[in-house]
Scaffold this motif. Structure first.
Motif, PDB file in Angstrom:
ATOM      1  N   LYS A   1       0.833  -1.203   0.000  1.00  0.00           N
ATOM      2  CA  LYS A   1       0.000   0.000   0.000  1.00  0.00           C
ATOM      3  C   LYS A   1       0.871   1.257   0.000  1.00  0.00           C
ATOM      4  CE  LYS A   1      -2.077  -1.458   3.723  1.00  0.00           C
ATOM      5  NZ  LYS A   1      -2.995  -1.539   4.914  1.00  0.00           N
TER       6      LYS A   1
ATOM      7  N   ALA B   1       0.625   3.984  -1.609  1.00  0.00           N
ATOM      8  CA  ALA B   1      -0.135   5.234  -1.596  1.00  0.00           C
ATOM      9  C   ALA B   1      -0.498   5.629  -0.170  1.00  0.00           C
ATOM     10  CB  ALA B   1      -1.394   5.109  -2.450  1.00  0.00           C
ATOM     11  N   ASP B   2      -0.829   4.642   0.676  1.00  0.00           N
ATOM     12  CA  ASP B   2      -1.173   4.930   2.069  1.00  0.00           C
ATOM     13  C   ASP B   2       0.054   5.450   2.832  1.00  0.00           C
ATOM     14  OD1 ASP B   2      -3.702   4.096   1.514  1.00  0.00           O
ATOM     15  OD2 ASP B   2      -3.546   2.178   2.552  1.00  0.00           O
TER      16      ASP B   2
ATOM     17  N   TYR C   1       0.731   8.980   1.647  1.00  0.00           N
ATOM     18  CA  TYR C   1      -0.237   9.932   2.190  1.00  0.00           C
ATOM     19  C   TYR C   1       0.050  10.210   3.663  1.00  0.00           C
ATOM     20  CZ  TYR C   1      -4.663  12.318   3.000  1.00  0.00           C
ATOM     21  OH  TYR C   1      -5.611  13.259   3.315  1.00  0.00           O
TER      22      TYR C   1
ATOM     23  N   GLU D   1      -8.319   9.144   5.608  1.00  0.00           N
ATOM     24  CA  GLU D   1      -8.397   8.108   4.575  1.00  0.00           C
ATOM     25  C   GLU D   1      -7.641   8.570   3.333  1.00  0.00           C
ATOM     26  OE1 GLU D   1      -9.312   4.427   3.195  1.00  0.00           O
ATOM     27  OE2 GLU D   1     -10.006   5.196   5.132  1.00  0.00           O
ATOM     28  N   THR D   2      -6.826   7.694   2.778  1.00  0.00           N
ATOM     29  CA  THR D   2      -6.063   8.037   1.583  1.00  0.00           C
ATOM     30  C   THR D   2      -7.013   8.356   0.426  1.00  0.00           C
ATOM     31  OG1 THR D   2      -4.298   6.525   2.287  1.00  0.00           O
ATOM     32  CG2 THR D   2      -4.280   7.266  -0.029  1.00  0.00           C
ATOM     33  N   PRO D   3      -6.857   9.518  -0.184  1.00  0.00           N
ATOM     34  CA  PRO D   3      -7.732   9.866  -1.320  1.00  0.00           C
ATOM     35  C   PRO D   3      -7.610   8.857  -2.456  1.00  0.00           C
ATOM     36  CG  PRO D   3      -6.492  11.774  -0.569  1.00  0.00           C
ATOM     37  CD  PRO D   3      -5.915  10.591   0.133  1.00  0.00           C
ATOM     38  N   GLN D   4      -8.732   8.535  -3.066  1.00  0.00           N
ATOM     39  CA  GLN D   4      -8.744   7.588  -4.172  1.00  0.00           C
ATOM     40  C   GLN D   4      -8.756   8.352  -5.493  1.00  0.00           C
ATOM     41  OE1 GLN D   4      -8.557   4.192  -3.603  1.00  0.00           O
ATOM     42  NE2 GLN D   4      -8.344   4.859  -1.458  1.00  0.00           N
TER      43      GLN D   4
ATOM     44  N   LYS E   1      -9.443   8.347  -9.320  1.00  0.00           N
ATOM     45  CA  LYS E   1     -10.220   7.567 -10.279  1.00  0.00           C
ATOM     46  C   LYS E   1      -9.914   8.033 -11.701  1.00  0.00           C
ATOM     47  CE  LYS E   1     -14.027   6.782  -7.046  1.00  0.00           C
ATOM     48  NZ  LYS E   1     -15.491   6.917  -6.809  1.00  0.00           N
TER      49      LYS E   1
END
Length: 203
Positions: free
Chosen positions: A91, A93-94, A97, A198-201, A203
């Protein structure tokens, strides 16, 4: 030997590797005279008055070389790598972030308090997060001391007070790490609140 060194360096997970590299390049650039400390430390007057917008970010990666620096670099490598390999495995990205939140919080406080160098607080904050996620793990310290991880940030604060006659940066790092840990983990689970970090998603 070069292959061993390259293999070790490449084995560091990516986010930790970027941070570790910046934490080496910045102080070395200062020592070698590639950049002047006056151009990279956080100076809020120049930031607002002359739009030196790089200063809050470069201040995160500059520090004087010496024994205190080497100890901080060791702890950065050790616990950032552990955090990324254990808790944030798969993870990135987490992990990225989390570091972004810690860096921005450090910058915000540093600008309010007019702190010229911001090298230490993010390291201690990262350690604090790992130590609270793995609070019962036994960790080793200098001189063969061993204790539960939950005590490590506070021992580092005392160590900084003894070695550098200043434990304020460590205390600030503990505060920043606690804010992140509380909002990310304790507030949603123990108090029923939303996960504010929360890590932004994308898209």
């Amino acid at each position: 030997m070069n292959n061993d060194l390259a293999g070790w360096y490449n084995s560091i997970p990516p986010i930790s590797r970027y941070w570790f590299t910046a934490a080496i390049v910045g102080p070395l650039a200062l020592r070698l005279g590639v950049v002047s400390g006056e151009t990279v430390i956080l100076n809020t007057d120049l930031f607002w008055g002359s739009f030196h917008i790089w200063r809050p970010f470069t201040a995160l990666f500059v520090y004087g070389l010496g024994f205190p620096y080497l100890t901080k670099l060791y702890f950065l490598y050790n616990y950032s790598t552990r955090l990324e390999k254990d808790h944030f495995a798969g993870k990135p990205a987490d992990m990225a972030y989390m570091m972004l939140v810690i860096f921005l919080t450090t910058i915000g406080i540093g600008m309010i308090m007019k702190m010229p160098v911001l090298f230490i607080p993010p390291i201690i904050a990262c350690i604090y997060v790992w130590c609270n996620l793995y609070k019962d793990v036994i960790v080793s310290f200098f001189f063969g001391l061993k204790f539960k991880a939950i005590y490590l940030p506070w021992i580092l604060m005392v160590f900084g007070l003894i070695v550098a006659n200043d434990g304020f940066n460590e205390l600030l790092g503990i505060f920043i790490g606690h804010v992140y840990y509380f909002l990310k983990y304790r507030y949603p689970t123990e108090f029923g609140g939303p996960n504010l970090l929360e890590t932004p998603q994308v898209k």
